[in-house]
Design a protein around this motif. Structure first.
Motif, PDB file in Angstrom:
ATOM      1  N   VAL A 127       0.839  -1.206   0.000  1.00 48.93           N
ATOM      2  CA  VAL A 127       0.000   0.000   0.000  1.00 48.93           C
ATOM      3  C   VAL A 127       0.870   1.251   0.000  1.00 48.93           C
ATOM      4  CG1 VAL A 127      -1.678   1.333   1.351  1.00 48.93           C
ATOM      5  CG2 VAL A 127      -1.944  -1.146   1.118  1.00 48.93           C
ATOM      6  N   LEU A 128       1.923   1.246   0.815  1.00 43.72           N
ATOM      7  CA  LEU A 128       2.821   2.401   0.906  1.00 43.72           C
ATOM      8  C   LEU A 128       3.490   2.684  -0.438  1.00 43.72           C
ATOM      9  CD1 LEU A 128       4.123   4.472   2.867  1.00 43.72           C
ATOM     10  CD2 LEU A 128       5.935   2.788   3.278  1.00 43.72           C
ATOM     11  N   ALA A 129       3.856   1.619  -1.150  1.00 47.59           N
ATOM     12  CA  ALA A 129       4.584   1.775  -2.413  1.00 47.59           C
ATOM     13  C   ALA A 129       3.737   2.414  -3.509  1.00 47.59           C
ATOM     14  CB  ALA A 129       5.109   0.423  -2.885  1.00 47.59           C
ATOM     15  N   ARG A 130       2.422   2.441  -3.333  1.00 53.59           N
ATOM     16  CA  ARG A 130       1.584   3.074  -4.353  1.00 53.59           C
ATOM     17  C   ARG A 130       1.931   4.546  -4.518  1.00 53.59           C
ATOM     18  NH1 ARG A 130      -4.012   0.464  -2.043  1.00 53.59           N
ATOM     19  NH2 ARG A 130      -3.547  -1.708  -2.595  1.00 53.59           N
ATOM     20  N   ASP A 131       2.369   5.177  -3.425  1.00 58.02           N
ATOM     21  CA  ASP A 131       2.730   6.584  -3.499  1.00 58.02           C
ATOM     22  C   ASP A 131       4.067   6.806  -4.188  1.00 58.02           C
ATOM     23  OD1 ASP A 131       0.404   7.513  -2.378  1.00 58.02           O
ATOM     24  OD2 ASP A 131       1.160   7.409  -0.325  1.00 58.02           O
ATOM     25  N   TYR A 132       4.784   5.706  -4.496  1.00 55.83           N
ATOM     26  CA  TYR A 132       5.995   5.816  -5.319  1.00 55.83           C
ATOM     27  C   TYR A 132       5.598   6.329  -6.700  1.00 55.83           C
ATOM     28  CZ  TYR A 132      10.649   4.362  -7.009  1.00 55.83           C
ATOM     29  OH  TYR A 132      11.926   4.338  -7.526  1.00 55.83           O
ATOM     30  N   PHE A 133       4.400   5.896  -7.142  1.00 55.38           N
ATOM     31  CA  PHE A 133       3.765   6.428  -8.347  1.00 55.38           C
ATOM     32  C   PHE A 133       2.380   6.920  -7.923  1.00 55.38           C
ATOM     33  CE2 PHE A 133       6.657   3.212 -10.089  1.00 55.38           C
ATOM     34  CZ  PHE A 133       7.312   3.942 -11.054  1.00 55.38           C
ATOM     35  N   SER A 134       2.282   8.166  -7.530  1.00 58.69           N
ATOM     36  CA  SER A 134       1.038   8.664  -6.960  1.00 58.69           C
ATOM     37  C   SER A 134       0.023   9.038  -8.051  1.00 58.69           C
ATOM     38  CB  SER A 134       1.309   9.880  -6.066  1.00 58.69           C
ATOM     39  OG  SER A 134       1.957  10.893  -6.804  1.00 58.69           O
ATOM     40  N   GLY A 135      -1.228   9.157  -7.633  1.00 60.19           N
ATOM     41  CA  GLY A 135      -2.274   9.623  -8.539  1.00 60.19           C
ATOM     42  C   GLY A 135      -2.895   8.545  -9.402  1.00 60.19           C
ATOM     43  N   GLY A 136      -2.702   7.272  -9.039  1.00 56.66           N
ATOM     44  CA  GLY A 136      -3.243   6.193  -9.849  1.00 56.66           C
ATOM     45  C   GLY A 136      -4.669   5.821  -9.477  1.00 56.66           C
ATOM     46  N   VAL A 137      -5.224   4.897 -10.237  1.00 57.34           N
ATOM     47  CA  VAL A 137      -6.574   4.380 -10.015  1.00 57.34           C
ATOM     48  C   VAL A 137      -6.456   3.018  -9.333  1.00 57.34           C
ATOM     49  CG1 VAL A 137      -8.680   3.539 -11.142  1.00 57.34           C
ATOM     50  CG2 VAL A 137      -7.523   5.578 -12.013  1.00 57.34           C
ATOM     51  N   LEU A 138      -7.177   2.825  -8.229  1.00 60.69           N
ATOM     52  CA  LEU A 138      -7.140   1.565  -7.487  1.00 60.69           C
ATOM     53  C   LEU A 138      -8.291   0.658  -7.921  1.00 60.69           C
ATOM     54  CD1 LEU A 138      -6.139  -0.278  -5.149  1.00 60.69           C
ATOM     55  CD2 LEU A 138      -7.681   1.013  -3.648  1.00 60.69           C
ATOM     56  N   GLU A 150     -15.918  -8.144 -11.818  1.00 58.30           N
ATOM     57  CA  GLU A 150     -16.012  -6.681 -11.703  1.00 58.30           C
ATOM     58  C   GLU A 150     -14.628  -6.051 -11.619  1.00 58.30           C
ATOM     59  OE1 GLU A 150     -20.364  -6.278  -9.468  1.00 58.30           O
ATOM     60  OE2 GLU A 150     -18.543  -6.567  -8.271  1.00 58.30           O
ATOM     61  N   GLN A 151     -13.706  -6.729 -10.936  1.00 57.50           N
ATOM     62  CA  GLN A 151     -12.333  -6.215 -10.853  1.00 57.50           C
ATOM     63  C   GLN A 151     -11.671  -6.196 -12.231  1.00 57.50           C
ATOM     64  OE1 GLN A 151     -10.044  -8.048  -7.527  1.00 57.50           O
ATOM     65  NE2 GLN A 151     -12.030  -8.737  -6.793  1.00 57.50           N
ATOM     66  N   ILE A 152     -11.882  -7.268 -12.991  1.00 60.69           N
ATOM     67  CA  ILE A 152     -11.329  -7.344 -14.350  1.00 60.69           C
ATOM     68  C   ILE A 152     -11.943  -6.255 -15.224  1.00 60.69           C
ATOM     69  CG2 ILE A 152     -11.234  -8.779 -16.434  1.00 60.69           C
ATOM     70  CD1 ILE A 152     -11.149 -11.225 -14.499  1.00 60.69           C
ATOM     71  N   ASP A 153     -13.250  -6.044 -15.082  1.00 63.81           N
ATOM     72  CA  ASP A 153     -13.948  -5.040 -15.872  1.00 63.81           C
ATOM     73  C   ASP A 153     -13.500  -3.633 -15.494  1.00 63.81           C
ATOM     74  OD1 ASP A 153     -15.922  -4.614 -17.928  1.00 63.81           O
ATOM     75  OD2 ASP A 153     -17.211  -3.724 -16.372  1.00 63.81           O
ATOM     76  N   LYS A 154     -13.319  -3.394 -14.201  1.00 67.58           N
ATOM     77  CA  LYS A 154     -12.869  -2.075 -13.742  1.00 67.58           C
ATOM     78  C   LYS A 154     -11.461  -1.778 -14.269  1.00 67.58           C
ATOM     79  CE  LYS A 154     -12.498   0.744  -9.520  1.00 67.58           C
ATOM     80  NZ  LYS A 154     -13.440   1.783  -9.972  1.00 67.58           N
ATOM     81  N   THR A 155     -10.623  -2.802 -14.327  1.00 70.94           N
ATOM     82  CA  THR A 155      -9.283  -2.642 -14.891  1.00 70.94           C
ATOM     83  C   THR A 155      -9.361  -2.258 -16.363  1.00 70.94           C
ATOM     84  OG1 THR A 155      -8.372  -4.299 -13.368  1.00 70.94           O
ATOM     85  CG2 THR A 155      -7.097  -3.824 -15.361  1.00 70.94           C
ATOM     86  N   ARG A 156     -10.194  -2.968 -17.115  1.00 72.22           N
ATOM     87  CA  ARG A 156     -10.358  -2.676 -18.550  1.00 72.22           C
ATOM     88  C   ARG A 156     -10.853  -1.245 -18.761  1.00 72.22           C
ATOM     89  NH1 ARG A 156     -14.630  -2.484 -21.585  1.00 72.22           N
ATOM     90  NH2 ARG A 156     -15.952  -3.419 -19.977  1.00 72.22           N
ATOM     91  N   GLU A 184      -9.073   1.834 -20.796  1.00 66.08           N
ATOM     92  CA  GLU A 184      -9.766   2.490 -21.916  1.00 66.08           C
ATOM     93  C   GLU A 184      -9.986   3.981 -21.653  1.00 66.08           C
ATOM     94  OE1 GLU A 184     -13.325   0.234 -22.442  1.00 66.08           O
ATOM     95  OE2 GLU A 184     -12.305  -1.442 -23.448  1.00 66.08           O
ATOM     96  N   ALA A 185     -10.103   4.344 -20.369  1.00 61.34           N
ATOM     97  CA  ALA A 185     -10.334   5.748 -20.012  1.00 61.34           C
ATOM     98  C   ALA A 185      -9.044   6.575 -20.061  1.00 61.34           C
ATOM     99  CB  ALA A 185     -10.951   5.833 -18.617  1.00 61.34           C
ATOM    100  N   GLY A 186      -7.921   5.897 -20.309  1.00 62.51           N
ATOM    101  CA  GLY A 186      -6.656   6.612 -20.443  1.00 62.51           C
ATOM    102  C   GLY A 186      -5.863   6.762 -19.163  1.00 62.51           C
TER     103      GLY A 186
END
Length: 228
Positions: free
Chosen positions: A51-62, A72-78, A82-84
Motif C-alpha cells: 500500500v505504501l509503495a503506491r505513493d511511489y507512483f502517486s495519482g493512480g486508479v485503485l 467486476e475487478q477485471i472489468d474495472k481494470t479494462r 480504456e479511459a486513459g
C-alpha cells in the motif's frame, strides 16, 4: 466462476514449490496448519509495504479487492485502461484460467510497465517467477508489457524526518532476468492442471518444504516424523 482447476498467482507459486502442496490446498484445505502470529505479522507487513509503495507512483486508479467480484475487478481494470489512466494499482487480469493482480501498472511510451512490490531487501528467484507469471497473463490478456520491475526496500536508507519513498524503495528493472522464467510458465501451468485432474501426487518431504517459503501443510506431511 473459479473452479478447482483455476489458479491464482499465489497458487502458481505454491505449485512451483510443491505440486502436492497445491493439490492439498485445492482439495484438502482443512489439513493446513494454522497461521501463527509471527507468520500473520509477516503477511500484514507485506500488505502495508504494498500500500505504501503506491505513493511511489502517486495519482493512480485503485482496483479494490473488497466489495467487487473478480469479474467486476477485471472489468474495472479494462475501463481504467480504456479511459486513459496512466497508473493503475491492483490491476486485475485473467487468462487461461489464471488470475493475477498487478501491484502497479504504469503506462509507458511503448507499452505498460509492471512494478511488483516486495518487503524484502533483495531480488530473489521466487520474485522473478512471480513477475514472469504476471507478464505471461497480462500479455495473454492482450496488454502490451514493455518492461517489468521489482520494487524492494533499500536497506541503506536512513530515515530523517518524513519517509522519503524514493529512498526507502529501490526499483530494479528485471526485464532480462525474468525471461528464462517466462519461458517456463506454459509448461508449469500445464503440469499443474494435469496434477489437479488426478490423485494426490506422491511427493516425500525434503528441503522444498521450507524453500522458498515454509509450507502450511508441513504439519500433515511431517506427521510421521518423531519429535525431536
Amino acid at each position: 466462476v473459479l473452479t478447482k482447476r483455476h489458479l491464482s498467482k499465489s497458487q502458481y507459486l505454491r505449485g512451483r514449490q510443491c505440486l502436492k502442496s497445491l493439490w492439498l490446498y485445492k482439495f484438502k484445505p482443512e489439513l493446513r496448519d494454522q497461521i501463527g502470529l509471527e507468520q500473520q505479522a509477516i503477511f500484514d507487513a507485506g500488505t502495508e509495504v504494498g500500500v505504501l509503495a503506491r505513493d511511489y507512483f502517486s495519482g493512480g486508479v485503485l482496483v479494490p479487492y473488497d466489495g467487487l467480484t473478480l469479474a467486476e475487478q477485471i472489468d474495472k481494470t479494462r475501463l481504467a485502461i480504456e479511459a486513459g489512466s496512466n497508473i493503475i494499482y491492483e490491476a486485475t487480469f485473467q487468462y487461461q484460467g489464471v488470475l493475477v493482480k498487478a501491484d502497479i501498472l504504469v503506462r509507458g511510451t511503448d507499452g505498460w510497465e509492471l512494478y511488483e512490490v516486495k518487503g524484502s531487501t533483495t531480488v530473489k528467484d521466487v520474485y522473478l517467477e512471480d513477475i514472469a507469471l504476471q507478464q505471461y497473463i497480462l500479455e495473454g490478456a492482450e496488454l502490451p508489457v514493455s518492461r517489468v520491475h521489482l520494487i524492494h526496500i533499500d536497506n541503506r536508507y536512513v530515515r530523517q524526518g518524513p519517509i522519503d519513498l524514493k529512498q526507502l524503495f529501490r526499483a530494479v528493472d528485471v526485464s532480462v532476468a525474468v525471461k528464462p522464467y517466462l519461458l517456463k510458465v506454459p509448461s508449469d501451468l500445464e503440469q499443474m492442471r494435469a496434477t489437479l485432474q488426478g490423485e494426490m501426487p506422491c511427493i516425500t518431504i525434503g528441503p522444498h518444504c521450507n524453500s522458498p517459503y515454509p509450507c502450511d501443510f508441513s504439519g500433515h506431511c511431517w506427521a510421521h516424523i518423531p519429535s525431536p
